[in-house]
Structures are given as structure tokens and as C-alpha cells.
Motif scaffolding. Structure first.
Motif, PDB file in Angstrom:
ATOM      1  N   ALA A  67      -0.278 -13.952 -81.981  1.00 29.87           N
ATOM      2  CA  ALA A  67      -1.254 -14.346 -80.962  1.00 29.87           C
ATOM      3  C   ALA A  67      -2.683 -14.262 -81.496  1.00 29.87           C
ATOM      4  CB  ALA A  67      -1.102 -13.465 -79.723  1.00 29.87           C
TER       5      ALA A  67
ATOM      6  N   GLN B 174       9.533 -17.009 -77.141  1.00 32.63           N
ATOM      7  CA  GLN B 174       8.706 -16.000 -76.480  1.00 32.63           C
ATOM      8  C   GLN B 174       7.422 -15.733 -77.261  1.00 32.63           C
ATOM      9  OE1 GLN B 174      11.286 -12.609 -76.130  1.00 32.63           O
ATOM     10  NE2 GLN B 174      12.616 -13.568 -74.612  1.00 32.63           N
TER      11      GLN B 174
ATOM     12  N   ARG C 271       5.861 -17.837 -79.225  1.00 34.17           N
ATOM     13  CA  ARG C 271       4.991 -19.000 -79.006  1.00 34.17           C
ATOM     14  C   ARG C 271       4.355 -18.948 -77.625  1.00 34.17           C
ATOM     15  NH1 ARG C 271       4.755 -23.299 -82.006  1.00 34.17           N
ATOM     16  NH2 ARG C 271       4.293 -24.569 -80.161  1.00 34.17           N
ATOM     17  N   SER C 272       5.166 -18.613 -76.621  1.00 40.05           N
ATOM     18  CA  SER C 272       4.667 -18.568 -75.256  1.00 40.05           C
ATOM     19  C   SER C 272       3.575 -17.512 -75.091  1.00 40.05           C
ATOM     20  CB  SER C 272       5.824 -18.281 -74.298  1.00 40.05           C
ATOM     21  OG  SER C 272       5.368 -18.193 -72.966  1.00 40.05           O
ATOM     22  N   LYS C 273       3.787 -16.331 -75.699  1.00 45.05           N
ATOM     23  CA  LYS C 273       2.777 -15.272 -75.610  1.00 45.05           C
ATOM     24  C   LYS C 273       1.488 -15.686 -76.309  1.00 45.05           C
ATOM     25  CE  LYS C 273       6.042 -11.429 -75.177  1.00 45.05           C
ATOM     26  NZ  LYS C 273       6.616 -10.210 -75.822  1.00 45.05           N
TER      27      LYS C 273
ATOM     28  N   LEU D 180       0.423 -18.789 -76.698  1.00 44.31           N
ATOM     29  CA  LEU D 180      -0.218 -19.806 -75.862  1.00 44.31           C
ATOM     30  C   LEU D 180      -0.889 -19.170 -74.641  1.00 44.31           C
ATOM     31  CD1 LEU D 180       2.465 -22.647 -76.019  1.00 44.31           C
ATOM     32  CD2 LEU D 180       0.132 -22.740 -76.933  1.00 44.31           C
ATOM     33  N   ASP D 181      -0.234 -18.170 -74.058  1.00 42.69           N
ATOM     34  CA  ASP D 181      -0.837 -17.467 -72.923  1.00 42.69           C
ATOM     35  C   ASP D 181      -2.145 -16.794 -73.339  1.00 42.69           C
ATOM     36  OD1 ASP D 181       1.243 -18.212 -71.299  1.00 42.69           O
ATOM     37  OD2 ASP D 181       2.304 -16.291 -71.415  1.00 42.69           O
ATOM     38  N   THR D 182      -2.151 -16.202 -74.538  1.00 42.58           N
ATOM     39  CA  THR D 182      -3.373 -15.571 -75.042  1.00 42.58           C
ATOM     40  C   THR D 182      -4.488 -16.594 -75.184  1.00 42.58           C
ATOM     41  OG1 THR D 182      -2.109 -13.886 -76.243  1.00 42.58           O
ATOM     42  CG2 THR D 182      -4.376 -14.296 -76.979  1.00 42.58           C
TER      43      THR D 182
ATOM     44  N   ASN E  12      -4.727 -19.472 -73.541  1.00 41.60           N
ATOM     45  CA  ASN E  12      -5.111 -19.961 -72.214  1.00 41.60           C
ATOM     46  C   ASN E  12      -6.076 -19.011 -71.520  1.00 41.60           C
ATOM     47  OD1 ASN E  12      -3.539 -22.266 -72.436  1.00 41.60           O
ATOM     48  ND2 ASN E  12      -1.735 -21.304 -71.505  1.00 41.60           N
ATOM     49  N   VAL E  13      -5.891 -17.717 -71.745  1.00 35.62           N
ATOM     50  CA  VAL E  13      -6.775 -16.730 -71.125  1.00 35.62           C
ATOM     51  C   VAL E  13      -8.117 -16.678 -71.849  1.00 35.62           C
ATOM     52  CG1 VAL E  13      -7.108 -14.259 -70.690  1.00 35.62           C
ATOM     53  CG2 VAL E  13      -4.886 -15.329 -70.223  1.00 35.62           C
TER      54      VAL E  13
ATOM     55  N   PRO F 292      -9.776 -21.034 -72.053  1.00 34.86           N
ATOM     56  CA  PRO F 292      -9.201 -21.930 -71.039  1.00 34.86           C
ATOM     57  C   PRO F 292      -9.658 -23.380 -71.198  1.00 34.86           C
ATOM     58  CG  PRO F 292     -10.913 -20.532 -70.094  1.00 34.86           C
ATOM     59  CD  PRO F 292     -10.627 -19.994 -71.453  1.00 34.86           C
TER      60      PRO F 292
ATOM     61  N   GLU G 155      -1.507 -25.888 -79.109  1.00 37.44           N
ATOM     62  CA  GLU G 155      -0.225 -26.030 -79.799  1.00 37.44           C
ATOM     63  C   GLU G 155      -0.423 -26.026 -81.309  1.00 37.44           C
ATOM     64  OE1 GLU G 155       2.881 -26.225 -78.865  1.00 37.44           O
ATOM     65  OE2 GLU G 155       2.771 -26.395 -76.681  1.00 37.44           O
TER      66      GLU G 155
END
Length: 333
Positions: A210, A252, A254-256, A258-260, A262-263, A266, A274
Motif C-alpha cells: 500500500a 485483498q 490489491r484492494s487494501k 486501492l483503499d489506501t 482512495n483515502v 481521492p 490501478e
């Protein structure tokens, strides 16, 4: 042209408790990537893991002549190294940091209980005779073996070795430019190898990916600084972790990441996010290869060579090689 490689078998001290660690250090005189280094970390010692493992041997044969320094060493309790395997891998982390300290200080100090002053002098004389030390260097004034300056370091951890290497934060050694190649990471059995530390190791990997994705997303701001990249190589017939388990875990990660993003960013377009994650995390699946990689070792070194030595051009991200190495880059406009 055959490159001249100086190989040294020796013992070094663990910074944790002074235990003697068996090591093999190779230096290439005319390496094309002289400021690169590789460290090989072997599988679980109680199950026979040590640096003479088949995968470590393949990686060493493929890469030792192409980097400034490579180090294969035995963790405590493996081969001729002193001590015993710990229950959590914490002691082994310090063994690995001992090797990284050697690269950082550009000096290999031999274990005083295993080597005499005459041993060191003999090694230095051989290095000088073969051109690895300048003729005007006074070897009698040296207290160790000088090593070249390293700016890019790949931790090649295989099985348990990848668990140990994942614990090293890249910012512990910013000058060494640490990247990670995790070979057959034992995801489904980490709880056996490291007991209550399983969650800690997995969280360290997630944080590494991340943070790297966030740095890659900075664009021009990251130019000139090293950002640690992570590679996973696994066989689809791995006997310890099934491929669906790997796929869920990698998704998971990758998702974590991407979440980082996005926060923290933004405003960042989805395509750019990506791309940043693709730069931070690469996964390689090798069809029908199992955990032991017998007669498939070259596919491991092929993957590492394609990833670490040949980065994709700017504007392209590469992720998920298949077993035939048909790579289709993703383009982001």
C-alpha cells in the motif's frame, strides 16, 4: 565474455547474539549491474531448508555474475550456522539484518571465533591478485573484506525465507533500495512457522504494498527515490497453499492498496490508481509447479529476471504473467 566472480565461503556474526552464520558471498568484477545486490533466504531449517537448496542454487547460478554482490547465508539452525530456529522468526529477522548491515557498511567482517587474522589476510591477497582490490590498498590496515557500494537490493526469499524477508521494512535501509521477491510464500501455513506472529507478517506485506502504491501514485514527485516493489511467484500445484487461496490473498492486497489510495488521494483517477498498484505488486503463476520447484527452477529465475532487470516502459503496468510468459501490458491514458 565470461565474468570474473570472486566467491568467499565464511562465517559472519548475527547482530542479535553473535551466533556464527554460514555464508557464501560472491562479487562480480565486471557486473553489468555493479550497484545491485541479491540476498537469498532459504526455506524452513527444521524441514531441511538451507542455502544449498535447489532454488537458491538456480538463482545463484543465474544472477551472481550479473550483480555487484550476492549473499547466500544460512539462518540460525540451518547448515553449519549456530543456534536453533525460533518459534516466531524474530531471531531470524536479525540474522537477515546482519547481512543487510554488511552491505550497508560495505564491509564484510569475518566471525572472530571462526576465522583468524591470517584467514582475512589470505582472502585480501587473493582479491588483490585478481583485481578485486587496487594494488595500492594496504591490506594490513583492513579489518574486513571491502564490498562495492550497493544502491539496489533484492531480497529473494523462498518459502519460510520469504516470511523472514517480508519483515524487513525497506525504509530501514533506504540507501540499499530494497525490493522483495517472495517465492512460494507459505501463506496457508504461516501460522505453523511463526505461531502468533502470522497476522503481523501479513500486515507488514500489506503495508509495504500500500505504501509503495501511494508513492508510485505521486508521479513526478517520486522521481529519484526508490520505491520498494513486491513480486510473488507461486506454482499452481503448490502443496502448502492452493492457488485459490493465493488469488484471494493477492486480491485483498490489491484492494487494501486501492483503499489506501482512495483515502489519501481521492482525486486520483481510477486508471492511475490501478497503475500505481500494478507497479507496487506483481504476481506470477507457474502452471503445475509445486512448492519444491524440482526441474522447474529456471522458471523462477526467468520471472525474477523479467521483473527486476526489465521494468516496463513508462506508462505501462505489468501484472500477472502466465506460465507461457505471454505478457499483455495494461495501458492507462
Amino acid at each position: 565474455m565470461v565474468l570474473d566472480v570472486f566467491e568467499l565461503s565464511c562465517f559472519v556474526a548475527s547482530r542479535l547474539d553473535g551466533r556464527a552464520l554460514e555464508a557464501r558471498v560472491a562479487m562480480a568484477a565486471q557486473a553489468a549491474s555493479g550497484q545491485r545486490a541479491l540476498i537469498y533466504i532459504h526455506p524452513y531449517p527444521p524441514l531441511g531448508g538451507q542455502f544449498r537448496n535447489n532454488v537458491v542454487h538456480e538463482l545463484s547460478a543465474r544472477f551472481d555474475s550479473s550483480v555487484g554482490v550476492s549473499v547466500a547465508f544460512n539462518l540460525r539452525g540451518a547448515g553449519a550456522s549456530e543456534g536453533r530456529t525460533s518459534w516466531t522468526g524474530t531471531s531470524e529477522q536479525e540474522d537477515l539484518r546482519s547481512i543487510l548491515d554488511i552491505l550497508h557498511h560495505q564491509l564484510l567482517r569475518l566471525h572472530p571465533a571462526r576465522h583468524s587474522a591470517a584467514d582475512l589476510r589470505s582472502i585480501l591477497i587473493q582479491m588483490q591478485a585478481r583485481g578485486f582490490l587496487h594494488d595500492d590498498v594496504d591490506i594490513d590496515r583492513l579489518d574486513g573484506v571491502p564490498l562495492p557500494s550497493i544502491t539496489s537490493t533484492l531480497l529473494c526469499g523462498y518459502s519460510y525465507g520469504s516470511v523472514i524477508s517480508s519483515a524487513i521494512a525497506a525504509d530501514e535501509y533506504p540507501g540499499l533500495g530494497v525490493d522483495y521477491a517472495h517465492i512460494s510464500f507459505p501463506y496457508s501455513v504461516v501460522w505453523v512457522l511463526a505461531l502468533q506472529k502470522r497476522g503481523w507478517y501479513l500486515q507488514r506485506i500489506a503495508s509495504t504494498v500500500a505504501s509503495a502504491a501511494l508513492a508510485f501514485a505521486a508521479g513526478p514527485e517520486c522521481i529519484g527515490r526508490h520505491i520498494p516493489r513486491t513480486l510473488f511467484i507461486a506454482g499452481t500445484a503448490d502443496t502448502f497453499t492452493a492457488m485459490p487461496a493465493y488469488d484471494r490473498w493477492w486480491a485483498q492486497l490489491r484492494s487494501k492498496a486501492l483503499d489506501t489510495l482512495n483515502v489519501a488521494r481521492p482525486e486520483l483517477p481510477a486508471s492511475a490508481a490501478e497503475y500505481a498498484v500494478d507497479k507496487a505488486l506483481t504476481t506470477v503463476r507457474v502452471h503445475n509447479a509445486d512448492h519444491g520447484w524440482m526441474r522447474r527452477e529456471s522458471e523462477v529465475s526467468d520471472a525474477i529476471e523479467a521483473w527486476w532487470w526489465h521494468e516496463p516502459p513508462p506508462g505501462e503496468g505489468v501484472n500477472d504473467f502466465d506460465a507461457e510468459w505471454a505478457v499483455v501490458p495494461r495501458r492507462y491514458n
